[in-house]
Design an enzyme around this catalytic site. Structure first.
Site, PDB file in Angstrom:
ATOM      1  N   ASP B  17       0.812  -1.212   0.000  1.00  0.00           N
ATOM      2  CA  ASP B  17       0.000   0.000   0.000  1.00  0.00           C
ATOM      3  C   ASP B  17       0.847   1.266   0.000  1.00  0.00           C
ATOM      4  O   ASP B  17       0.626   2.175  -0.802  1.00  0.00           O
ATOM      5  CB  ASP B  17      -0.948   0.018   1.205  1.00  0.00           C
ATOM      6  CG  ASP B  17      -2.096  -0.967   1.033  1.00  0.00           C
ATOM      7  OD1 ASP B  17      -2.028  -1.834   0.146  1.00  0.00           O
ATOM      8  OD2 ASP B  17      -3.068  -0.868   1.807  1.00  0.00           O
ATOM      9  N   ARG B  99       1.016   6.843  16.783  1.00  0.00           N
ATOM     10  CA  ARG B  99       0.874   7.805  15.686  1.00  0.00           C
ATOM     11  C   ARG B  99       1.560   9.143  15.935  1.00  0.00           C
ATOM     12  O   ARG B  99       2.198   9.681  15.033  1.00  0.00           O
ATOM     13  CB  ARG B  99      -0.609   8.021  15.355  1.00  0.00           C
ATOM     14  CG  ARG B  99      -1.369   6.754  14.933  1.00  0.00           C
ATOM     15  CD  ARG B  99      -0.571   5.902  14.028  1.00  0.00           C
ATOM     16  NE  ARG B  99      -1.308   4.799  13.433  1.00  0.00           N
ATOM     17  CZ  ARG B  99      -0.729   3.833  12.746  1.00  0.00           C
ATOM     18  NH1 ARG B  99       0.581   3.814  12.597  1.00  0.00           N
ATOM     19  NH2 ARG B  99      -1.452   2.872  12.221  1.00  0.00           N
ATOM     20  N   ASP B 128      -6.728   6.835  12.401  1.00  0.00           N
ATOM     21  CA  ASP B 128      -5.300   7.114  12.251  1.00  0.00           C
ATOM     22  C   ASP B 128      -5.017   8.347  11.407  1.00  0.00           C
ATOM     23  O   ASP B 128      -4.077   9.086  11.689  1.00  0.00           O
ATOM     24  CB  ASP B 128      -4.589   5.888  11.671  1.00  0.00           C
ATOM     25  CG  ASP B 128      -4.424   4.802  12.723  1.00  0.00           C
ATOM     26  OD1 ASP B 128      -4.333   5.155  13.912  1.00  0.00           O
ATOM     27  OD2 ASP B 128      -4.399   3.618  12.362  1.00  0.00           O
ATOM     28  N   SER B 182      -7.197  -6.542   8.350  1.00  0.00           N
ATOM     29  CA  SER B 182      -6.011  -5.685   8.294  1.00  0.00           C
ATOM     30  C   SER B 182      -5.381  -5.560   9.668  1.00  0.00           C
ATOM     31  O   SER B 182      -6.048  -5.693  10.686  1.00  0.00           O
ATOM     32  CB  SER B 182      -6.375  -4.317   7.742  1.00  0.00           C
ATOM     33  OG  SER B 182      -7.019  -3.563   8.725  1.00  0.00           O
TER      34      SER B 182
END
Lengths: 409, 409, 409, 409
Positions: B17, B99, B128, B182
């Site tokens: 990705d 993050r 996110d 995922s």
């Protein structure tokens, strides 16, 4: 202490300590004693208490014995579980939540029988004296409260036993020696504290546990159960509708068998000291997990987060004995309002100490699979909206960032 | 979209990705791409990411790879654990807390390299994107943020693969098909969501779990460990001093081996929808239990209860991406203040999914055995004080009770 | 923007801006426009709005004009005042509280008339767009919302006037030039902002104020009034029972005449920026003082303090537009619960900007003169109880003090 | 009561009551008395207290007199004003904030002089006994505390005067009769309560006020002043830098002259009853308004709202006497953290009871005129972002709305 008392309603268990209190009240206050013995699910026969009271000279019409298990679970335990209440992050408040009900019953009997005083067997160092007495005073502001453990001089085991013998109070053989710890129990939990448990560095010995087998002893196969909720309260297990107390009893059995609900905690008492307790709340531990599970799909974020923020305060109020207070009732009003659609089913896996939610469904679910899917084409959600959402949430942070940069230049 | 961008710092994992994003940035924005790949403990080699970046045409001086594990645990995970932070009562915030650090690193590289933009691979429906971008904007208010998943038209797997093929991006065999869910991972946790996990009524299949064995598979013997804390942070296991990341790695191993730290949760995303996640936080689950354990003897009630009341707000801020905000920092200041004497040792029993505190001791313990004992003669505590304490706490309730009686008459 | 819309319900004031919106909707969306004009007590005639709508081609059956003043005060203003709500410590939320009602009315009309869209005249930088639209979406989740100020290109005064002329929209002479500031008004307050008010360092010019005379101009004699409350709501002034809207109107007159209720504030908008507003809330300012006055003798401390702690959150929810949210409703449930005995009379002195409570009485007063008197002999209070109360409250502090001493040694 | 005490440090005002206490301590405890008299800005000469102490037989080396005004304002008043603290929405905590400082000084003297006890003149029904004694115990956990008003039998005015005469304590003429109310004063405020003020239905007579003229008597012209702040604390008036105490003194003069700072309040005491007080806080009232003014442009929304939510708890802690508690210090840490850039100037208009902020400016202002302007072309704000912001904020409300519709169908 030489208060003038005519009739006193005593919270009477039938055990040695409250039997001594009974006699002490008669001899010290020269008053009529009414005994109240409640079945809260502590797991003891009640009729022996009646016999013992009679033996100690209480008139039959002054002996009150009541099975309050359904009322206890329906009006005290369940409302509290709607709040997901945990004291200090861990304690399910099993002892705390029973005291207001006992206080209420004593006051009701006092009114009915024209008694002018109430009495309890809680010690002078614990929280229970506060919980009993705040309940008494809130419901009957002019009642006289007698707390023998704060008044008398029977403050050692020896003196207590001497008093018992002097007054022909039967002493069970196992009560002659010192109990290695003290216990409180009701349908929600049992607690053990004191003596061998006093050093918080030492692990609690296995013999302390009475209501759960250890995770090690529990079956090697998991047990799956489904709990149904209606408006925030559990109403059925595996499809079988159960009354509140019956349901909690069933959960206790399931929890016990799977080693669920043990807690070894050092907590802060309202009276200002730390104490260490061993709690066993098998059914309640499952119930909390399941209730959070059904809330997770039926409660909106705003409601859920507000509940989480109010919870510590709510739990503290119950722990400290303020069940009958306007602030607890206000919080309850808010919490109950949130539960209108907390209805559905939760599947919980019970396995060697773990109570794990593994599935939940509800006719009122707010979970929207279409919304959450990664793929395109989902209704009602435009990815580009997120850009604006972030931009405006960031605006004040950017303004701060600009200021920080200006300052550092 | 046709924003003028010269250099962009991309959070680059080396996977398919973000490799597609890399190419898409080059072709769409016609800009220079700088890659940043962090070792957060996700358990993947980093050098392949370097190779892949080079293969995709990134100049060596534009490839940044950094092991940030110690910084991650020391400056993000540990401060958060000082707060006992749980989102919605259960989630240990494993993804959320990583993050801000990635965002900070990207901004630092952008400054150093004169980049005018940053980019990430988070989708347009998740939290996110918010966490990355609030971090970017807070630290560099005028930065340009490129969120490909919100901009491009590669919104199906098919189109993404076509783009990859068209641009000679290598596609691992197992990436050809649809992943069944995922994953995000770092030293604190791994999370799995989507696809096979989307129906919250269905149990998560065992193959989803990657970081823990199941409680059923865990050893039949309990493991006892002792964790030492200094000022609220864990510093040693079984007497061995360990750096923050080493310590968390060790706890992860212990947790994994004992089936600890699994969570199946339906949670409320900041962007407004509910989602279901499977979280594995083996070390963090042990750490939370142990930290509460050491706090239980070293933290005063006032501090402990204030912490509990502030916690849900604090956790929400981190979940929503407001790590770099004045309100998170204010709460952190309060929390950190409280940890000055949260020092000592906790013994935790690890057994088939359970992490149970069974002992705690501290040179700064506030637990006072003399105070708590039932027997007479204890220092500093006069039983009769409790009477006054209760009386004055009851005064307002009695006043209310009198009013209630007057009204009902 | 090219969304397919058949019928839109527009919040229509009859002024130039919403008339332009009306035409713009017709021409851009080619849809039928329904106008809704509410009398919220803004002090303007409503019939001209009807005439103007007709002139712009709206069919009579599509013109809705309603006097909602009583509903506004009874169901929105009064519930909010039960909470003593102040945003950022000072702002009485006059604009915020009117928006949900307008949104609700628009949705009701949309349902009745089969409209598929709603529209409003709020700009893209303010809070009102959020308040309107959150209301729309909460009540009718699939409604289409048209916010012309975020969509069109009439973003300068010049273009707006050109559009108006091109579409034969009458322009009042005083609307040709730029207004020196913008105004919102209803029965609770009027607000002024923008242009001449934008520099927060500069005092607001006197001509900005429209609903109050200045304290300097107010009479040199104080005016005393008595406000009666029933269950938290004001019901009478000086013994005269008044409906909610009539009562607030009367308080507004009294406040205006005495220069009461002006506020010059820099506030934080939900959309992320600071703005400066001049607010005039004459009646509301008196009402807040009086409500706090009656609560001071009828509300228990526990209830009062809980209310004070919840208030900032409650006020923020209303400011941000979350009136129709579960969390606002939960808080309202708690607040309303507390008001059962907030009944009695408060005397307020009005004098040159000051609204001062100088007396309060209630049949449900919790104030007990006997308790509070300094002299001996008071019922229900034993001075010695205070010793125990202090001792147990001090216990944890003493334990901390002992630790501190041990550490420093 | 027959505790063994050798040396006691008495908080001594030099007035009749504490002189009686002095003698009573000497005669009852047969101990050495050390007097501590503080200048807190109460507006009384201190040397007479020295003379009187000497007259009552206190050795010169046992007489401590100290001007603590700067310390009081700098370390107690100013930190509290950083929080915008108001108890029960209105009270500026003037009495509460002085007690911890007196307690601290007494303990310091006790340590220095080897005293084993402290004593104060607060009654057994008020809050001050709690504030003094919590302070004593927190700082010196094993100190003996003597609270004469809870111990002795001089509980009527007559007996007190008899005791005074019997011990040759001089009685000022105006102390022979009953004072019509009792007073506490320091640099922050004066309070009056009791006797003529006990009925909360009656207006306080004008002669009660001592520190402010009435708004009616104040000048017909407004006075404008500019207060400069640095990191949350006031540092200058009209450009003149002033020390904390000098600045507050100056504000008091300005407030007094303009009739500012009167409050007639029924409040909830910590000991459980309601009481009515008349407070005069002229300078503090101006300071609060000004501090909120400078915060309004320098504090971010997140910080400001968190402060507002924490404030009631913070104020309650100070009111209840928990200044020296970890939870107050934790909150202070959070509050102080927020004040780093609360720097700038505020213009306040003083007029007949009103203290109105009419202008504010700061080098660290977060107010951005460009952002807020209605016109197009503003930087950093795209109107269309608001659409996404609203959409995602609405998402959960829409989901709820859909459920509600489904249920009602």
């Amino acid at each position: 202490m030489a208060r003038d008392v005519k009739k006193v309603v005593l919270a009477y268990s039938g055990g040695l300590d409250t039997s001594v209190i009974l006699k002490w009240l008669q001899t010290t206050y020269n008053c009529e004693v009414i005994t109240f013995t409640a079945d809260l699910g502590q797991g003891e026969e009640l009729e022996p208490a009646r016999k013992k009271a009679e033996l100690l000279g209480i008139k039959p019409e002054n002996i009150f014995i009541e099975d309050v298990r359904e009322e206890f679970v329906r009006d005290y335990v369940f409302p509290m579980f709607r709040a997901n209440a945990l004291y200090e992050g861990l304690y399910l408040l099993g002892t705390s939540i029973a005291r207001p009900l006992i206080a209420k019953k004593q006051i009701e009997i006092a009114r009915k029988m024209g008694a002018d005083a109430v009495s309890h067997g809680a010690t002078g160092k614990g929280n229970d004296q506060v919980r009993f007495e705040l309940g008494y005073y809130a419901l009957e502001p002019d009642i006289t409260v007698i707390a023998p453990w704060r008044e008398w001089d029977l403050t050692s085991r020896t003196r207590l036993l001497e008093f018992a013998e002097a007054h022909q109070i039967p002493i069970a053989k196992d009560k002659r020696g010192e109990a290695p710890f003290s216990v409180d129990a009701n349908l929600l939990h049992s607690s053990s504290e004191g003596k061998v448990l006093e050093d918080p560095a030492d692990d609690a010995p296995e013999y302390v546990y009475q209501r759960t087998i250890s995770p090690e002893e529990a079956p090697d196969e998991a047990t799956l159960i489904t709990i149904a909720f209606d408006k925030g309260d559990a109403v059925a297990i595996n499809g079988e509708a159960l009354s509140p107390a019956t349901l909690l009893t069933k959960l206790n059995e399931l929890g016990k068998a799977n080693g669920i609900g043990r807690l070894d905690l050092v907590e802060n008492r309202f009276v200002g000291m730390k104490s260490r307790g061993i709690y066993e709340t098998p059914g309640g531990t499952i119930l909390l997990a399941a209730h959070r599970g059904i809330e997770s799909i039926t409660l909106d974020r705003g409601a859920a987060h507000l509940k989480d923020e109010l919870m510590p305060r709510y739990a503290e109020l119950i722990y400290n004995g303020f069940w009958f207070s306007p602030e607890r009732e206000m919080l309850q009003a808010a919490i109950d309002y949130s539960q209108a659609y907390v209805t559905g089913e939760v599947t919980v896996k019970l396995y060697k100490g773990n109570a794990t939610v593994i599935g939940r469904k509800s006719p009122y679910s707010l979970y929207n699979q279409e919304l959450v899917t990664f793929e395109e084409g989902a209704v009602a959600y435009d990815h580009r909206d997120a850009a604006g959402f972030i931009k405006l949430n960031a605006l004040r942070l950017r303004t701060l960032g600009s200021r920080a940069r200006k300052i550092s230049e």
